[in-house]
Enzyme design. Structure first.
Site, mmCIF file in Angstrom:
data_model
loop_
_atom_site.group_PDB
_atom_site.id
_atom_site.type_symbol
_atom_site.label_atom_id
_atom_site.label_comp_id
_atom_site.label_asym_id
_atom_site.label_seq_id
_atom_site.Cartn_x
_atom_site.Cartn_y
_atom_site.Cartn_z
ATOM 1 N N GLU A 145 0.790 -1.223 0.000
ATOM 2 C CA GLU A 145 0.000 0.000 0.000
ATOM 3 C C GLU A 145 0.828 1.283 0.000
ATOM 4 O O GLU A 145 0.801 2.069 0.970
ATOM 5 C CB GLU A 145 -0.954 -0.004 1.205
ATOM 6 C CG GLU A 145 -1.879 -1.193 1.203
ATOM 7 C CD GLU A 145 -3.006 -1.056 2.187
ATOM 8 O OE1 GLU A 145 -2.912 -0.271 3.136
ATOM 9 O OE2 GLU A 145 -4.019 -1.749 1.986
ATOM 10 N N GLU A 185 -5.432 -8.504 0.733
ATOM 11 C CA GLU A 185 -6.111 -8.191 1.995
ATOM 12 C C GLU A 185 -7.582 -7.920 1.752
ATOM 13 O O GLU A 185 -7.936 -7.210 0.812
ATOM 14 C CB GLU A 185 -5.538 -6.941 2.687
ATOM 15 C CG GLU A 185 -4.253 -7.141 3.432
ATOM 16 C CD GLU A 185 -3.760 -5.864 4.066
ATOM 17 O OE1 GLU A 185 -4.585 -5.035 4.516
ATOM 18 O OE2 GLU A 185 -2.528 -5.665 4.090
HETATM 19 O O1 LIG Z 1 -7.006 -1.570 8.588
HETATM 20 C C1 LIG Z 1 -6.872 -2.940 8.367
HETATM 21 C C2 LIG Z 1 -5.639 -3.220 7.513
HETATM 22 C C3 LIG Z 1 -4.314 -2.916 8.229
HETATM 23 O O2 LIG Z 1 -4.247 -3.600 9.463
HETATM 24 C C4 LIG Z 1 -3.173 -3.350 7.294
HETATM 25 O O3 LIG Z 1 -1.905 -3.274 7.913
HETATM 26 C C5 LIG Z 1 -3.138 -2.464 6.049
HETATM 27 O O4 LIG Z 1 -2.433 -3.094 4.999
HETATM 28 C C6 LIG Z 1 -4.542 -2.092 5.623
HETATM 29 N N1 LIG Z 1 -4.870 -1.367 4.555
HETATM 30 C C7 LIG Z 1 -6.207 -1.202 4.576
HETATM 31 C C8 LIG Z 1 -6.961 -0.462 3.536
HETATM 32 N N2 LIG Z 1 -6.600 0.908 3.524
HETATM 33 C C9 LIG Z 1 -7.083 1.776 2.602
HETATM 34 C C10 LIG Z 1 -6.926 3.130 2.836
HETATM 35 C C11 LIG Z 1 -7.408 4.024 1.909
HETATM 36 C C12 LIG Z 1 -8.050 3.584 0.756
HETATM 37 C C13 LIG Z 1 -8.195 2.214 0.522
HETATM 38 C C14 LIG Z 1 -7.721 1.293 1.443
HETATM 39 C C15 LIG Z 1 -6.718 -1.852 5.667
HETATM 40 N N3 LIG Z 1 -5.663 -2.416 6.288
#
Ligand SMILES: OC[C@@H]1[C@@H](O)[C@H](O)[C@@H](O)c2nc(CNc3ccccc3)cn21
Length: 448
Positions: free
Chosen positions: A165, A353
């Site tokens: 990410e 994920e």
């Molecule tokens: O929040 C849950 C997980 C987190 O624990 C992981 O370490 C991480 O890889 C993770 N990424 C997301 C998704 N984040 C996201 C943020 C903005 C736009 C789309 C997705 C959720 N999570």
């Protein structure tokens, strides 16, 4: 009629080093930016830190045994860069190498194939002290770290993921400031995002030069972006937001260029002079797959008070939401997979994920997490439609997460695991979703 997946579809689970390992002062590990950030008062809910987390560093054999019981084919985890290079560069920490070899050998014994993420945000603090990802030399350090991992672990790793990410690490860590290293500067954010992508390309190049048989790719946070309504301004804002969130990170790797609509807006404010000749060629090295992290969709309304992308997220009223407040929207996963196929061609995709936070409680040794089962069931149906009806080349799925773990700025309040962790005793408790997913893996599909 059950919902059946293709033969050979790979079912897995996922975690990340800082979120589960603990033992932050053991085994020769150096400090990471998340050690520093989590110990600054006010940064993390309840003052939580990853100092102990799930103590996976000491309990990994029990956790691998649980994964074997679950029956998954594959396990995605990340290597903590400061366990391998305590100072980010220089001498290799042999104790750190040994920990991951022990873990990889336990997985091999259990018949579980590892998918190793090289960077899941826990940058060595010593590199941050020299500018972190703002400093182009960190990309060189990452390539050296990646080469060392290939050399030390390559015999046991069939799948490598360079970054987890880049959008989240760049924007939440350097623009919104809610994640390590806690900066709030858009130009810095774009420089960081460029160096993250450059380091990805450099690590892919080294992987190819070593002639490894394993496959390599990158994992993106992603969301399907929808206009709040049919007004042209909302549609334009959604387009720009999709450019900021998705295309800015996918296009350089998969198309060899940044998206023009959002790039020209950024260039009105400052020169993107950190992009050097040849960088895009390095970044767009051929990769074997793309990892997709999908949790929710995003709805955007025009808002000219928001610079550059002129849009803000709006919430659908009365929507079903997880304990993170994220909308449950499985169709958005199918939509995003189709968008990727249409824009980038049909390269292999993995959901690296997907999952949900829920307010799980243990009751007489059991955890009724029917909400999570329902969330997963609906997302699996969306995946199956993407494969069968849209022809998406989806090869596998990693459930986030195997264990409840340190949820970054939210600390331990948000539980994503299919295995409950009692943080007082570190006892693991299999939730109902563990048994449900065990059946999905066994049947390679869903009971309808
Ligand atoms: O929040 C849950 C997980 C987190 O624990 C992981 O370490 C991480 O890889 C993770 N990424 C997301 C998704 N984040 C996201 C943020 C903005 C736009 C789309 C997705 C959720 N999570």
């Amino acid at each position: 009629m059950t919902v059946q997946f293709p033969k050979g579809f790979e079912w897995g689970v996922a975690t990340a080093s800082y979120q589960i390992e603990g033992a932050v002062h053991e085994g020769g590990r150096g400090e990471s930016i998340w050690d520093r950030f989590s110990h600054i008062e006010g940064n993390i809910q309840n003052g939580d830190t990853g100092d102990i987390a799930c103590d996976h560093y000491h309990l990994y054999k029990d956790d691998v045994a649980l994964m074997k019981e679950l029956g998954v084919k594959t396990y995605r985890f990340s290597i903590s860069w400061p366990r391998i290079f305590p100072n980010g560069t220089g001498d290799v920490n042999e104790e750190g190498v040994q920990f991951y070899r022990n873990l990889l050998e336990a997985l091999h014994e259990a018949g579980i194939e590892p998918a190793v993420t090289l960077f899941h945000w826990d940058l060595p603090q010593k590199l941050q002290d020299k500018g972190g990802w703002l400093n182009r030399e960190t990309a060189d350090a990452f390539a050296t770290y990646a080469k060392t991992c290939y050399e030390r672990f390559g015999d046991l790793v069939p799948r490598w993921i360079t970054h987890n990410e880049p959008f989240v690490h760049a924007f939440l860590g350097h623009y919104f400031g809610e994640m390590a290293p806690g900066m709030k500067d858009l130009r810095a954010t774009l420089q960081v995002s460029h160096h993250l992508l450059l380091s990805h390309g450099m690590a892919v190049k080294v992987h190819r030069e070593l002639g490894l048989q394993s496959e390599i790719g990158i994992t993106y946070s992603t969301s399907s972006v929808y206009p709040a309504n049919k007004h042209v301004k909302d549609k334009e804002a959604a387009e720009l937001y999709d450019g900021m969130l998705n295309k800015w990170f996918f296009d350089p790797v998969l198309l060899g260029s940044y998206p023009e609509d959002i790039k020209s807006r950024y260039e009105e404010a400052f020169p993107l002079d950190f992009i050097q000749d040849g960088d895009l060629d390095t970044i767009s090295q051929r990769i074997d797959f793309c990892g997709i992290n999908y949790y929710f969709r995003t709805i955007i309304a025009y808002d000219n008070t928001v610079p550059f992308w002129n849009g803000r997220e709006v919430q659908k009223e009365h929507a079903e939401r997880t304990a993170m407040g994220w909308e449950v929207y499985p169709d958005g996963l199918r939509q995003r997979l189709l968008e990727c196929k249409e824009r980038y061609g049909n390269l292999p995709l993995y959901i690296t994920e997907n999952g949900c936070a829920a307010d799980d409680v243990v009751n007489e040794g059991k955890v009724d997490d029917s909400f999570r089962i329902s969330y997963l069931d609906r997302h699996f149906k969306a995946m199956q439609e993407a494969i069968e009806q849209d022809g998406v080349n989806l090869k596998g799925y990693y459930l986030w997460s195997f264990l409840d773990n340190f949820e970054w700025a939210y600390g331990y309040d948000k539980r994503f695991g299919i295995v409950y962790v009692d943080y007082e005793t570190l006892q693991r408790v299999k939730k109902d979703s563990f048994y449900w997913y065990q059946q999905v893996v066994k049947e390679n599909g869903l009971p309808s």
